[in-house]
Write a protein that holds these residues in place. Structure first.
Motif, PDB file in Angstrom:
ATOM      1  N   SER A  32      63.651  46.966 125.872  1.00 20.37           N
ATOM      2  CA  SER A  32      62.927  46.434 124.715  1.00 20.37           C
ATOM      3  C   SER A  32      62.082  45.223 125.114  1.00 20.37           C
ATOM      4  N   TYR A  33      62.021  44.937 126.405  1.00 23.30           N
ATOM      5  CA  TYR A  33      61.344  43.734 126.887  1.00 23.30           C
ATOM      6  C   TYR A  33      59.896  43.579 126.388  1.00 23.30           C
ATOM      7  N   PRO A  34      59.046  44.607 126.482  1.00 23.56           N
ATOM      8  CA  PRO A  34      57.657  44.403 126.041  1.00 23.56           C
ATOM      9  C   PRO A  34      57.529  43.974 124.581  1.00 23.56           C
ATOM     10  N   VAL A  83      52.204  37.775 125.784  1.00 23.41           N
ATOM     11  CA  VAL A  83      51.513  39.043 126.023  1.00 23.41           C
ATOM     12  C   VAL A  83      51.240  39.185 127.518  1.00 23.41           C
ATOM     13  N   PHE A  84      51.276  40.424 127.997  1.00 26.18           N
ATOM     14  CA  PHE A  84      50.995  40.696 129.403  1.00 26.18           C
ATOM     15  C   PHE A  84      49.491  40.575 129.638  1.00 26.18           C
ATOM     16  N   VAL A  85      49.133  39.919 130.720  1.00 28.83           N
ATOM     17  CA  VAL A  85      47.714  39.767 131.051  1.00 28.83           C
ATOM     18  C   VAL A  85      47.473  40.203 132.489  1.00 28.83           C
ATOM     19  N   GLU A  86      46.328  40.795 132.717  1.00 31.91           N
ATOM     20  CA  GLU A  86      46.002  41.317 134.048  1.00 31.91           C
ATOM     21  C   GLU A  86      45.543  40.236 135.016  1.00 31.91           C
ATOM     22  N   GLU A  87      44.891  39.204 134.499  1.00 31.30           N
ATOM     23  CA  GLU A  87      44.347  38.210 135.417  1.00 31.30           C
ATOM     24  C   GLU A  87      45.431  37.394 136.105  1.00 31.30           C
ATOM     25  N   LYS A  88      46.645  37.486 135.622  1.00 25.37           N
ATOM     26  CA  LYS A  88      47.794  36.862 136.271  1.00 25.37           C
ATOM     27  C   LYS A  88      48.791  37.980 136.565  1.00 25.37           C
ATOM     28  N   PRO A  89      48.751  38.537 137.749  1.00 24.40           N
ATOM     29  CA  PRO A  89      49.666  39.645 138.034  1.00 24.40           C
ATOM     30  C   PRO A  89      51.113  39.259 137.736  1.00 24.40           C
ATOM     31  N   ARG A  90      51.799  40.182 137.027  1.00 30.09           N
ATOM     32  CA  ARG A  90      53.196  39.990 136.671  1.00 30.09           C
ATOM     33  C   ARG A  90      53.424  38.744 135.819  1.00 30.09           C
ATOM     34  N   LYS A  91      52.424  38.317 135.110  1.00 29.47           N
ATOM     35  CA  LYS A  91      52.550  37.124 134.276  1.00 29.47           C
ATOM     36  C   LYS A  91      52.273  37.457 132.824  1.00 29.47           C
ATOM     37  N   VAL A  92      52.605  36.505 131.993  1.00 23.27           N
ATOM     38  CA  VAL A  92      52.338  36.643 130.567  1.00 23.27           C
ATOM     39  C   VAL A  92      51.562  35.428 130.096  1.00 23.27           C
ATOM     40  N   ALA A  93      50.782  35.631 129.048  1.00 25.47           N
ATOM     41  CA  ALA A  93      50.091  34.515 128.405  1.00 25.47           C
ATOM     42  C   ALA A  93      50.920  34.106 127.194  1.00 25.47           C
ATOM     43  N   ALA A 128      43.497  28.579 120.942  1.00 32.50           N
ATOM     44  CA  ALA A 128      42.994  28.420 119.570  1.00 32.50           C
ATOM     45  C   ALA A 128      41.507  28.753 119.428  1.00 32.50           C
ATOM     46  N   ASN A 129      40.725  28.532 120.479  1.00 34.18           N
ATOM     47  CA  ASN A 129      39.286  28.792 120.413  1.00 34.18           C
ATOM     48  C   ASN A 129      38.818  29.823 121.432  1.00 34.18           C
ATOM     49  N   ASP A 130      39.745  30.557 121.997  1.00 34.52           N
ATOM     50  CA  ASP A 130      39.432  31.556 123.020  1.00 34.52           C
ATOM     51  C   ASP A 130      39.066  32.877 122.335  1.00 34.52           C
ATOM     52  N   LEU A 131      37.790  33.194 122.336  1.00 29.39           N
ATOM     53  CA  LEU A 131      37.299  34.376 121.641  1.00 29.39           C
ATOM     54  C   LEU A 131      37.349  35.656 122.483  1.00 29.39           C
ATOM     55  N   SER A 132      37.909  35.571 123.670  1.00 31.28           N
ATOM     56  CA  SER A 132      38.000  36.760 124.516  1.00 31.28           C
ATOM     57  C   SER A 132      39.192  37.624 124.100  1.00 31.28           C
ATOM     58  N   PRO A 133      39.139  38.907 124.445  1.00 28.69           N
ATOM     59  CA  PRO A 133      40.298  39.768 124.158  1.00 28.69           C
ATOM     60  C   PRO A 133      41.446  39.390 125.093  1.00 28.69           C
ATOM     61  N   LEU A 134      42.611  39.918 124.822  1.00 28.81           N
ATOM     62  CA  LEU A 134      43.756  39.639 125.693  1.00 28.81           C
ATOM     63  C   LEU A 134      43.455  40.072 127.113  1.00 28.81           C
ATOM     64  N   LEU A 190      50.603  43.715 116.671  1.00 30.78           N
ATOM     65  CA  LEU A 190      49.437  43.716 117.554  1.00 30.78           C
ATOM     66  C   LEU A 190      49.815  43.352 118.985  1.00 30.78           C
ATOM     67  N   ALA A 191      50.674  42.358 119.140  1.00 26.01           N
ATOM     68  CA  ALA A 191      51.114  41.966 120.486  1.00 26.01           C
ATOM     69  C   ALA A 191      51.958  43.071 121.120  1.00 26.01           C
ATOM     70  N   SER A 192      52.788  43.727 120.335  1.00 29.67           N
ATOM     71  CA  SER A 192      53.615  44.823 120.849  1.00 29.67           C
ATOM     72  C   SER A 192      52.753  45.995 121.290  1.00 29.67           C
ATOM     73  N   ILE A 193      51.741  46.330 120.505  1.00 30.11           N
ATOM     74  CA  ILE A 193      50.823  47.415 120.878  1.00 30.11           C
ATOM     75  C   ILE A 193      50.220  47.128 122.249  1.00 30.11           C
ATOM     76  N   HIS A 194      49.750  45.909 122.426  1.00 25.72           N
ATOM     77  CA  HIS A 194      49.131  45.538 123.698  1.00 25.72           C
ATOM     78  C   HIS A 194      50.148  45.590 124.841  1.00 25.72           C
ATOM     79  N   ASN A 195      51.315  44.985 124.653  1.00 30.26           N
ATOM     80  CA  ASN A 195      52.307  44.946 125.727  1.00 30.26           C
ATOM     81  C   ASN A 195      52.771  46.343 126.122  1.00 30.26           C
ATOM     82  N   LEU A 196      52.937  47.212 125.143  1.00 32.23           N
ATOM     83  CA  LEU A 196      53.354  48.578 125.455  1.00 32.23           C
ATOM     84  C   LEU A 196      52.269  49.320 126.235  1.00 32.23           C
TER      85      LEU A 196
END
Length: 119
Positions: free
Chosen positions: A28-30, A39-49, A57-63, A94-100
């Motif tokens: 159930s980790y994700p 949330v899992f992010v690609e720019e940091k391998p094996r890392k989460v944001a 708060a002002n970051d308009l980029s997608p995850l 929304l975060a679960s959808i992304h992590n999965l």
């Protein structure tokens, strides 16, 4: 026969377990970390944001710019940060959808490596 490991779901543990012959996981980790703002992010391998932090708060980029999940295609990090801070239950979905989606993508890579005899 598949070798199953129950309860292990973080990327670091999976990356260590696959070379040991483990090829199926159930965790159930994700969704659990998503409920806590991670949330899992690609720019940091094996890392989460940590979307709880104000730097989003002002970051308009997608995850993740390369992710085609529902969340990344429609919402910014700033909006997701706002949802979390407002304790809006929509955030958890929304975060679960992304992590999965990210976990599925990671497991496809491992599956290909297993089938090709690379691990």
């Amino acid at each position: 026969l598949p070798v199953h490991l129950l309860g292990i779901g973080d990327i670091d543990s999976i990356s260590k377990a696959v070379p040991l012959g483990i090829d199926t996981f159930d965790s159930s980790y994700p969704t659990k970390v998503a409920r806590h703002g991670y949330v899992f992010v690609e720019e940091k391998p094996r890392k989460v944001a940590d979307l709880r932090k104000s730097k989003y708060a002002n970051d308009l980029s997608p995850l993740s710019s390369s992710c085609d999940c529902y969340t990344c295609q429609r919402y910014s990090r700033a909006y997701l940060h706002h949802l979390y801070r407002a304790r809006e239950p929509t955030f958890w979905s929304l975060a679960s959808i992304h992590n999965l989606k990210q976990m599925t993508r990671t497991m496809k890579v491992y599956r290909a490596k297993i089938l090709n005899g690379e691990v």
